[in-house]
Enzyme design. Structure first.
Site, PDB file in Angstrom:
ATOM      1  N   SER A   1      -0.085  -4.796  -4.008  1.00  0.00           N
ATOM      2  CA  SER A   1      -0.156  -3.333  -3.996  1.00  0.00           C
ATOM      3  C   SER A   1       1.217  -2.746  -4.267  1.00  0.00           C
ATOM      4  O   SER A   1       2.235  -3.388  -3.972  1.00  0.00           O
ATOM      5  CB  SER A   1      -0.627  -2.844  -2.627  1.00  0.00           C
ATOM      6  N   ASP A   2       1.258  -1.560  -4.823  1.00  0.00           N
ATOM      7  CA  ASP A   2       2.506  -0.802  -4.789  1.00  0.00           C
ATOM      8  C   ASP A   2       2.759  -0.503  -3.306  1.00  0.00           C
ATOM      9  O   ASP A   2       1.865  -0.651  -2.468  1.00  0.00           O
ATOM     10  CB  ASP A   2       2.395   0.490  -5.618  1.00  0.00           C
ATOM     11  N   TRP A   3       3.968  -0.100  -2.977  1.00  0.00           N
ATOM     12  CA  TRP A   3       4.372   0.010  -1.562  1.00  0.00           C
ATOM     13  C   TRP A   3       3.617   1.140  -0.852  1.00  0.00           C
ATOM     14  O   TRP A   3       3.871   2.312  -1.083  1.00  0.00           O
ATOM     15  CB  TRP A   3       5.893   0.187  -1.503  1.00  0.00           C
TER      16      TRP A   3
END
Ligand SMILES: *[C@@H]1O[C@H](CO)[C@@H](O)[C@H](O)[C@H]1NC(C)=O
Ligand SMILES: *[C@@H]1O[C@H](CO)[C@@H](O)[C@H](O)[C@H]1NC(C)=O
Ligand SMILES: CC(=O)N[C@H]1CO[C@H](CO)[C@@H](O)[C@@H]1O
Length: 735
Positions: free
Chosen positions: A253-255
C-alpha cells in the site's frame, strides 16, 4: 539563521564501503522455488509478519516488515524516493525523473537507476520506493516531476530502465502509484473515472513494460477507482495487474492507503505499509486482524501464503539473500547516528553529465553557446540562480521554514527544507551540497570575466540597472510543485501556470535593459511565457530539476562544452486552456480526454503548442534521409522495422533524438499519432548514422474489451522526426 556558503558543506569524496552486488538476478521460477522452500515452513503468523509493516517511525526505515526467525526470512527495509535515498546523509542528490525522461537516452536512464540501486543497497534498503510512472496528465500536477512525462511509451521505457538498473544492485524496485493517481488535490478521497481502453493504453501501459523488465514490487495508490480504494480494488490489482499483466511480484500500500482487512487481502494487497491503521497508531488492518480473518474463514490461508510467496520471491529474484548490508539511515530524529557513505565523485560526475544531457534548449537566436570573444561582464538576476537560504540537510520546523520563505534559492529538486522529509514530499532526498547556477557560470567563465548578480526577485529596477551594461544577462525564474501533505503558498498541484516570485516582471525588466538576455527556468512543468516574443530575449533554457550539480550542468551547456540534446517530455502550451486535462476539485475525476492526452490532444484538435512534446534544439543541425520500411509479420513479435539515416549537417558534434510516431488505421480510433520509438544518437559533424526502429505487436495494438490487445488491419504511417511537430520523413505500410 542564514547560511551563506552552503557549498562549503563537505563535498564528500567518499570511499564506497558497501560490497559489490553479490549475485545475479534469478528467474521468477528459481525465485519462487526458493520462496516456496521457506514459506512452506512458515506458520500463519509468520507469513502475515512478512505482509505487515512494523509501524510508522518504529524503525530506521519509512517502512519495515517483520523478520521470521525459524525458518529465517529477514525483515525488509523500505525507503523512498524515486531519485535516491531519503532521510539519509552522504547520498547523491541526482536529477529528477522528469530530467531522466528529457534525456530520451536509455543508457543514461539505466545508469541513473544503477546509482540509485547502489546507494540504496549500501544503505541497507531492500525495497526502493521508485520509479514513479504517474502520467503527467495535468500540466500543473504536483508530483509530475518525479515521473517521466505525458507519454506512456516514454514512461514505459524510462520505467523499465529504472527497474533494470535498481534491481541489478540486488534491490527491489517499486513502481508507483497504481493506479490513476494523477493529481494531488483530494488524492485521498477522489475517484478516478476512466474507461477500460484508456487504462490499458495509457495508465497501465508503463507497468506492463516494467513487468516485462522483471519488476518485483508495485505500490497501490491513495485514490479510488470505481468507487473502491485502489489498495482493495479487485479489478485493478487482481484482474488488471496480476491476471492480465501477469505480475508475479508483490503489491504494497501507499503509506496509509490501506482501509480494510478482508477487502484488502482479497482485493490483492500483499503488504500493508507502514503497517498502521492510521500512521503511527500501532494498530493494523493486517497483523492480528488478518490472522482473525483467516480463522473466521473470510480470507483463505492460501491467499496469505500467496502474499508471503510474492514478497519472498521478489527478495530472491533480485538476489538480496546473500551479504546484503545492514540498514544505515539517519532517519527521523537520529541525525547524529553514524552513517555509511554511499555517494562518490563518480556519482557526482554522472549527475553533472546527465544534468547537462537533460537541459532542453527552447530557443536560441545565435547567442549560445557563449563565445568568450568580447565577453567581459555577465549579469545574473533572480533568486533561482542563488543558494538556498536554508541548510540543505537539517530538520527544521514549519515556522522556521515559513519565516525564511520556503521557495528561496535555486530550484534543483526541492529547496524547501521542511518537517522530516525536508523537501516537498517523499520524492526528495537530502543534498550533500549544491553547485548553484551562479557558481557554475562564474567558474566556467573564468577570472577574466566579471560576474555580477542580484537575487532580489522583487526589485526590478535594481535588476535592470545591474543587467544593462553586461555583455550577456541571465535571468532565472522557477515554478515549483510537490506532494499533497505539504503546501507552499497554497500549492501542491500548482494553482496556476505562472512563474513564482514575480518571475514575469523580472524577465521583462531584464530584457528591456539588455539586448542579450537569456532566460533560464527551473520548473516542474510547463509555465506561461508572456515575454517569449521579446526581441532582446535571445535564448530560453529549460534545465528541469537537475540536482546537486545544477550549476555545473548548466554551464556545460551554456558554454558549449556539451551540445544540448534534451527534449521536452511534455507539451508546453500557449494557454492553460489549451490542455486536455485539468486538476479537478470534484470527487469524481472524469478522464474525458481518454486517449487524447498531451500532444495527442494538440494534434487531434489542431492546437499549436508553444513548444511541442519531444522538442529541443541543438548547436548543430540534422538532416533525415532514406526512410525504409520492412514488414515482417509474425517474426519474433516484430511486425515492422523502419530505418532512416540522420546526418549532422552542422559544424559541431552532437546528439540528436530521432523519434518515431505511428498513425494507426482510421478504424482504430486512435489519436493522430503516438510515440512508439526513439533513440538518442551521437553524430560527429559531417557524419551520418543509421537509426532503426522495431515495432512489436504491442506497439501496433489497441485494447478492446472483447479481445484484449488487437492489431487493427489497415494502413499504418510511420513519422520520423525530431519532435512530435517536426516530422522529417514519413512512410506507410499495411497490416
Ligand atoms: C483491527 O482493525 C480495526 C479497524 O478495522 C482496528 O480498530 C483495530 O484496532 C485493529 N486491531 C489491531 C489489533 O490492530
Ligand atoms: C501563481 O502562483 C504563484 C505561487 O503561489 C504565485 O506566486 C503567483 O503570484 C500566482 N500567479 C497568479 C497570476 O496568480
Ligand atoms: C563517512 C562520512 O563522510 N560521513 C559524513 C556524512 O555526512 C555528515 C553530514 O551530514 C558528515 O558529518 C559525516 O562526516
Amino acid at each position: 539563521m542564514i547560511f551563506t556558503s552552503l557549498t562549503t558543506i563537505a563535498v564528500c569524496a567518499l570511499a564506497l564501503v558497501q560490497g559489490a552486488p553479490t549475485s545475479n538476478e534469478r528467474s521468477w521460477e528459481e525465485a519462487y522455488a526458493k520462496a516456496e522452500s521457506v514459506v512452506n515452513q512458515m506458520s500463519l503468523e509468520q507469513k502475515i509478519g512478512l505482509a505487515t509493516g512494523m509501524g510508522w517511525q518504529k524503525t530506521l526505515c519509512v517502512g519495515q516488515t517483520h523478520e521470521s526467525t525459524s525458518p529465517y526470512f529477514p525483515s525488509l527495509c523500505l525507503q523512498d524516493s524515486p531519485l535516491g535515498t531519503v532521510l539519509a546523509s552522504n547520498v547523491t542528490a541526482g536529477v529528477s525523473g522528469i530530467n531522466a525522461a528529457a534525456t530520451f537516452d536509455r543508457e543514461l536512464m539505466y545508469k541513473r537507476a544503477e546509482i540509485i540501486g547502489t546507494e540504496s543497497r549500501g544503505k541497507g534498503v531492500n525495497v526502493q520506493l521508485g520509479p514513479s510512472v504517474d502520467i503527467f496528465r495535468s500540466a500543473v500536477s504536483g508530483r509530475g516531476w518525479e515521473a517521466f512525462g505525458e507519454d506512456p511509451y516514454l514512461q514505459g521505457v524510462a520505467g523499465s530502465e529504472y527497474v533494470k538498473g535498481v534491481q541489478s544492485q540486488n534491490v527491489i524496485a517499486t513502481a508507483k502509484h497504481f493506479l490513476l493517481n494523477n493529481q494531488e488535490t483530494n488524492r485521498m478521497k477522489s475517484n478516478s473515472d476512466v474507461d477500460d481502453r484508456t487504462i490499458h493504453e495509457i495508465y497501465a501501459w508503463p507497468y506492463a513494460r516494467m513487468i516485462d523488465a522483471g519488476l518485483t514490487a508495485v505500490m497501490c495508490s491513495y485514490n479510488l477507482y470505481e468507487d473502491v480504494h485502489s489498495c482493495e480494488n479487485d479489478k485493478l490489482l487482481n484482474q488488471i495487474l496480476k491476471k492480465d499483466m501477469d505480475f508475479k511480484g508483490f503489491v504494497m500500500s501507499d503509506w496509509g492507503a490501506t482501509h480494510s482487512t478482508v477487502a484488502s487481502a482479497n482485493g490483492g494487497l500483499d503488504m500493508t505499509m507502514p503497517g498502521d491503521v492510521n500512521m503511527g497508531d500501532g494498530l493494523s488492518y493486517y497483523g492480528k486482524n488478518l490472522t482473525a480473518a483467516v480463522e473466521r474463514g473470510d480470507v483463505s490461508e492460501g491467499r496469505v501464503t500467496d502474499m508471503a510467496l510474492r514478497i519472498a520471491a521478489a527478495h530472491y529474484k533480485v538476489g538480496q539473500d546473500k551479504g546484503f548490508p545492514e540498514v544505515s539511515l539517519k532517519s527521523f530524529d537520529r541525525e547524529n547516528e553514524p552513517e555509511v557513505a554511499v555517494t562518490s565523485d563518480e556519482h557526482a560526475k554522472f549527475v553533472r553529465d546527465i544534468g547537462a544531457a537533460s537541459v532542453v534548449l527552447l530557443s536560441n537566436n545565435d547567442i549560445l553557446p557563449i563565445s568568450s570573444e568580447g565577453l567581459n561582464k555577465i549579469a545574473i538576476v533572480g533568486s533561482d540562480a542563488g543558494p538556498p537560504l536554508l541548510p540543505l540537510t537539517t530538520h527544521l520546523n514549519e515556522e522556521e521554514c515559513e519565516y525564511l520563505a520556503c521557495n528561496d534559492g535555486t530550484y534543483a529538486m526541492l529547496t524547501c527544507i521542511l518537517f522530516f522529509l525536508k523537501g516537498w514530499g517523499s520524492g526528495s532526498v537530502d543534498f550533500p551540497y549544491i553547485v548553484t547556477p551562479t557558481e557554475g557560470i562564474s567558474k566556467r567563465a573564468g577570472e577574466s570575466v566579471e560576474v555580477v548578480h542580484t537575487y532580489n526577485d522583487w526589485d526590478t529596477e535594481a535588476a535592470a540597472e545591474l543587467a544593462k551594461d553586461a555583455d550577456i544577462a541571465f535571468v532565472f525564474s522557477k515554478a515549483p510543485a510537490g506532494e499533497e501533505f505539504i503546501t507552499v503558498e497554497g500549492n501542491n498541484d500548482r494553482k496556476n501556470m505562472t512563474l513564482w516570485n514575480n518571475g514575469d516582471n523580472l524577465i521583462q525588466a531584464v530584457a528591456d535593459a539588455n539586448k542579450n538576455t537569456v532566460v533560464v527556468i527551473h520548473s516542474t512543468g510547463p509555465v506561461l511565457m508572456p515575454w517569449i516574443d521579446h526581441e532582446n530575449i535571445k535564448a530560453v533554457v529549460w534545465p528541469g530539476l537537475p540536482g546537486q550539480e545544477t550549476g555545473n550542468s548548466l554551464a556545460d551547456v551554456l558554454f558549449g562544452d556539451v551540445n544540448p540534446s534534451g527534449r521536452l517530455p511534455y507539451t508546453i502550451a500557449k494557454n492553460k486552456e489549451d490542455y486536455a486535462a485539468h486538476i479537478s476539485p470534484k470527487y469524481n475525476i472524469e478522464y474525458t480526454e481518454k486517449l487524447a492526452l498531451g500532444y495527442r490532444h494538440f494534434d487531434a484538435n489542431d492546437i499549436e503548442p508553444l513548444f511541442a512534446f519531444g522538442y529541443g534544439l541543438s548547436y548543430s543541425t540534422f538532416e533525415y534521409k532514406k526512410i525504409k520500411i520492412n514488414t515482417n509479420r509474425g517474426k519474433n513479435d516484430v511486425l515492422a522495422t523502419v530505418t532512416a539515416f540522420v546526418k549532422n549537417t552542422g559544424d559541431v558534434d552532437g546528439a540528436e533524438v530521432p523519434q518515431a510516431y505511428i498513425s494507426f488505421p482510421e478504424s482504430a480510433g486512435e489519436p493522430p499519432k503516438v510515440l512508439r520509438g526513439f533513440e538518442r544518437v551521437f553524430i560527429k559533424a559531417g557524419q551520418q548514422t543509421k537509426v532503426t526502429f522495431e515495432f512489436k505487436k504491442i506497439d501496433l495494438s489497441i485494447w478492446t474489451e472483447e479481445s484484449g490487445w488487437t492489431v487493427p488491419e489497415g494502413e499504418y504511417t510511420v513519422h520520423v522526426g525530431s519532435s512530435s511537430r517536426d516530422i522529417h520523413q514519413t512512410a506507410a505500410f499495411s497490416l
